[in-house]
Design an enzyme around this catalytic site. Sequence first.
Site, mmCIF file in Angstrom:
data_model
loop_
_atom_site.group_PDB
_atom_site.id
_atom_site.type_symbol
_atom_site.label_atom_id
_atom_site.label_comp_id
_atom_site.label_asym_id
_atom_site.label_seq_id
_atom_site.Cartn_x
_atom_site.Cartn_y
_atom_site.Cartn_z
ATOM 1 C CE LYS A 150 28.215 -56.943 -62.263
ATOM 2 N NZ LYS A 150 27.349 -57.682 -63.183
ATOM 3 C CG ASP A 190 25.591 -54.545 -63.684
ATOM 4 O OD1 ASP A 190 25.279 -55.713 -63.975
ATOM 5 O OD2 ASP A 190 25.093 -53.961 -62.697
HETATM 6 P P1 NDP Z 1 20.567 -49.930 -66.740
HETATM 7 O O1 NDP Z 1 21.375 -48.977 -65.962
HETATM 8 O O2 NDP Z 1 20.562 -49.865 -68.208
HETATM 9 O O3 NDP Z 1 19.058 -49.888 -66.266
HETATM 10 C C1 NDP Z 1 18.715 -50.100 -64.941
HETATM 11 C C2 NDP Z 1 17.223 -49.904 -64.774
HETATM 12 O O4 NDP Z 1 16.831 -50.340 -63.485
HETATM 13 C C3 NDP Z 1 16.820 -48.456 -64.882
HETATM 14 O O5 NDP Z 1 15.522 -48.376 -65.365
HETATM 15 C C4 NDP Z 1 16.911 -48.004 -63.445
HETATM 16 O O6 NDP Z 1 16.111 -46.881 -63.151
HETATM 17 C C5 NDP Z 1 16.399 -49.217 -62.706
HETATM 18 N N1 NDP Z 1 17.006 -49.275 -61.381
HETATM 19 C C6 NDP Z 1 18.325 -49.345 -61.110
HETATM 20 N N2 NDP Z 1 18.528 -49.353 -59.792
HETATM 21 C C7 NDP Z 1 17.321 -49.282 -59.233
HETATM 22 C C8 NDP Z 1 16.874 -49.250 -57.903
HETATM 23 N N3 NDP Z 1 17.720 -49.265 -56.875
HETATM 24 N N4 NDP Z 1 15.527 -49.208 -57.693
HETATM 25 C C9 NDP Z 1 14.674 -49.179 -58.727
HETATM 26 N N5 NDP Z 1 15.046 -49.207 -60.032
HETATM 27 C C10 NDP Z 1 16.341 -49.253 -60.259
HETATM 28 O O7 NDP Z 1 21.046 -51.375 -66.232
HETATM 29 P P2 NDP Z 1 20.855 -52.791 -66.929
HETATM 30 O O8 NDP Z 1 19.579 -52.850 -67.677
HETATM 31 O O9 NDP Z 1 22.113 -53.120 -67.609
HETATM 32 O O10 NDP Z 1 20.777 -53.734 -65.646
HETATM 33 C C11 NDP Z 1 19.542 -54.092 -65.032
HETATM 34 C C12 NDP Z 1 19.738 -55.352 -64.213
HETATM 35 O O11 NDP Z 1 20.159 -56.417 -65.067
HETATM 36 C C13 NDP Z 1 20.811 -55.272 -63.124
HETATM 37 O O12 NDP Z 1 20.430 -56.090 -62.048
HETATM 38 C C14 NDP Z 1 22.036 -55.864 -63.799
HETATM 39 O O13 NDP Z 1 22.954 -56.372 -62.865
HETATM 40 C C15 NDP Z 1 21.370 -56.989 -64.587
HETATM 41 N N6 NDP Z 1 22.107 -57.515 -65.727
HETATM 42 C C16 NDP Z 1 22.588 -56.691 -66.711
HETATM 43 C C17 NDP Z 1 23.235 -57.237 -67.810
HETATM 44 C C18 NDP Z 1 23.701 -56.402 -68.944
HETATM 45 O O14 NDP Z 1 24.195 -56.979 -69.905
HETATM 46 N N7 NDP Z 1 23.568 -55.089 -68.908
HETATM 47 C C19 NDP Z 1 23.481 -58.674 -67.892
HETATM 48 C C20 NDP Z 1 22.869 -59.451 -66.859
HETATM 49 C C21 NDP Z 1 22.233 -58.867 -65.817
HETATM 50 P P3 NDP Z 1 16.789 -45.441 -63.061
HETATM 51 O O15 NDP Z 1 17.129 -45.060 -64.462
HETATM 52 O O16 NDP Z 1 15.761 -44.590 -62.432
HETATM 53 O O17 NDP Z 1 18.010 -45.602 -62.188
HETATM 54 O O1 2IT Z 2 25.490 -59.359 -64.803
HETATM 55 C C1 2IT Z 2 25.991 -59.571 -65.923
HETATM 56 O O2 2IT Z 2 26.051 -60.706 -66.385
HETATM 57 C C2 2IT Z 2 26.459 -58.433 -66.707
HETATM 58 N N1 2IT Z 2 26.316 -57.308 -66.258
HETATM 59 C C3 2IT Z 2 27.133 -58.646 -68.020
HETATM 60 C C4 2IT Z 2 28.583 -58.969 -67.813
HETATM 61 C C5 2IT Z 2 29.417 -59.083 -69.059
HETATM 62 O O3 2IT Z 2 30.630 -59.321 -68.887
HETATM 63 O O4 2IT Z 2 28.920 -58.959 -70.177
#
Ligand code: NDP
Ligand code: 2IT
Length: 469
Positions: A150, A190
């Site tokens: 990561k 992420d």
């Molecule tokens: P994005 O940046 O697209 O979206 C994040 C969302 O969560 C936004 O709505 C954001 O609000 C909110 N958020 C972020 N930090 C905080 C915080 N500290 N408190 C409250 N709300 C918060 O990220 P993703 O959708 O990609 O990721 C969301 C989660 O999913 C994370 O935990 C990530 O690690 C996990 N994840 C992502 C994957 C991926 O493929 N993208 C895969 C697997 C897991 P705001 O816009 O106001 O910051």
């Molecule tokens: O937490 C996760 O699994 C991700 N943010 C996606 C990682 C990836 O390599 O697609």
Amino acid sequence: MPKTVFEPKDDLLFITLFLRKVIFMSQYSDDVLAKVIARNPGEPEFHQAVKEVLMCVAPVLDKRPELIKEKIVERLVEPERQVIFRVPWVDDKGEVQINRGFRVQFNSAIGPYKGGIRLHPSVYLGIIKFLGFEQIFKNALTTTPIGGGKGGSDFDPKGKSDREVMSFCQSFMTELFRHIGPDTDVPAGDIGTGAREIGYMFGQYKRLTNTFTGVLTGKGLQWGGSLARKEATGFGLVYYATRMLQDAGTDWNGKRVIVSGSGNVAIYANQKATSLGGKVVAMSDSNGYIVDENGIDLDAIKEIKEVRRGRIKEYVDVHPEASYVEGCKGIWTVPADVALPCATQNEIDEESAKALVANGAKFVAEGANMPSTPEAISTFLDAGIPFGPAKAANAGGVATSALEMSQNSMRLHWSFDEVDSKLHGIMNSIYDQCTAAAEAYGQKGNLMAGANIAGFVKVADSMLAHGVV
Ligand code: NDP
Ligand code: 2IT
């Protein structure tokens, strides 16, 4: 005559041996955890992630003393490599800004390091380590050959111009490029890293190395990206949760759903749950949450979040019948059948978990990484609520990243349906691995135990095969 029951004397011996074993195991886990805390001070999220794994894999260590002798757990909790670097860039006012970049290459026992890049002001080494550690077992569950890593930075893309984001991404990659490669380490998105950021990072990698390779995933569709990667984490989460619902004899029809966050994972979790008959009534961002009893209008959310990079409170401008509440924690007090936390770590604490249970929640599946605190998880398990842990339930994103890597290696481009059906098959397989491992180790129905055990066994066996490296 064969003995069918224990004599009292045998009983005592059995209990003594059993207790000795339990005490030994918990002593062993406590010692490993104490060392992790001492060697990694001030990193509570990392400690939390290690503790959960240690707790869940105790029955495996109990059955397989060679894993203890070969110090597999002690090796696993130590990243293979950690890089911390300066990221200088110039903002639109001509001022020099300095951020800190990280890449933690945690474990390569089953494939090249793989995992996203988080750009958020809260990022420090402990966050990247917890995410990298989780990624090892998640990636193992995907059935694809990828190790765990990561990266990220304390850079905040929010409110920055495209030019500022480009400047940061180019500087970030100017150091990162020497540590990654399509067979070494393949970063992705992420929090805060989406298609725009991956584009700028890919451009700089290509320029620096004079190679066009699959070194990042989540790429644009015209230049090596995979169809369905954007949707994959959210869709995969709902495929996994569908199996949880099915095992409880039900489906999405008419279910009220809370999806926290409104980013990549949240949006596509909402889309899939809605398409299967669920009604998503609440979503959030880091400022607050909206409730729409008619079911959230996802096109409006996409317009606000994906197109305009706006705030969720703008939803009530187009849907005045919906309500907006400042502060995001209250979203867990909205009555719902299914909770899909898709924002960030520790967003559901014990109080929120109790509110969910009291309001009739029947299923929880984690889209974000480690969104439930240990106390929240205990609350769900004690209430008998099926709980889909992050490292299994959100593995669809990284699994589809691995499918993107396959397509890049083959110089091929699969159709949306082909990728989506592979993703669906992978999520079913992950669910089956979780239930089978839980049952094999005497924890039937505990998907968290099953996910940790199944992921751990695969990595541990690979590490054993490689010798002490
Ligand atoms: P994005 O940046 O697209 O979206 C994040 C969302 O969560 C936004 O709505 C954001 O609000 C909110 N958020 C972020 N930090 C905080 C915080 N500290 N408190 C409250 N709300 C918060 O990220 P993703 O959708 O990609 O990721 C969301 C989660 O999913 C994370 O935990 C990530 O690690 C996990 N994840 C992502 C994957 C991926 O493929 N993208 C895969 C697997 C897991 P705001 O816009 O106001 O910051
Ligand atoms: O937490 C996760 O699994 C991700 N943010 C996606 C990682 C990836 O390599 O697609």
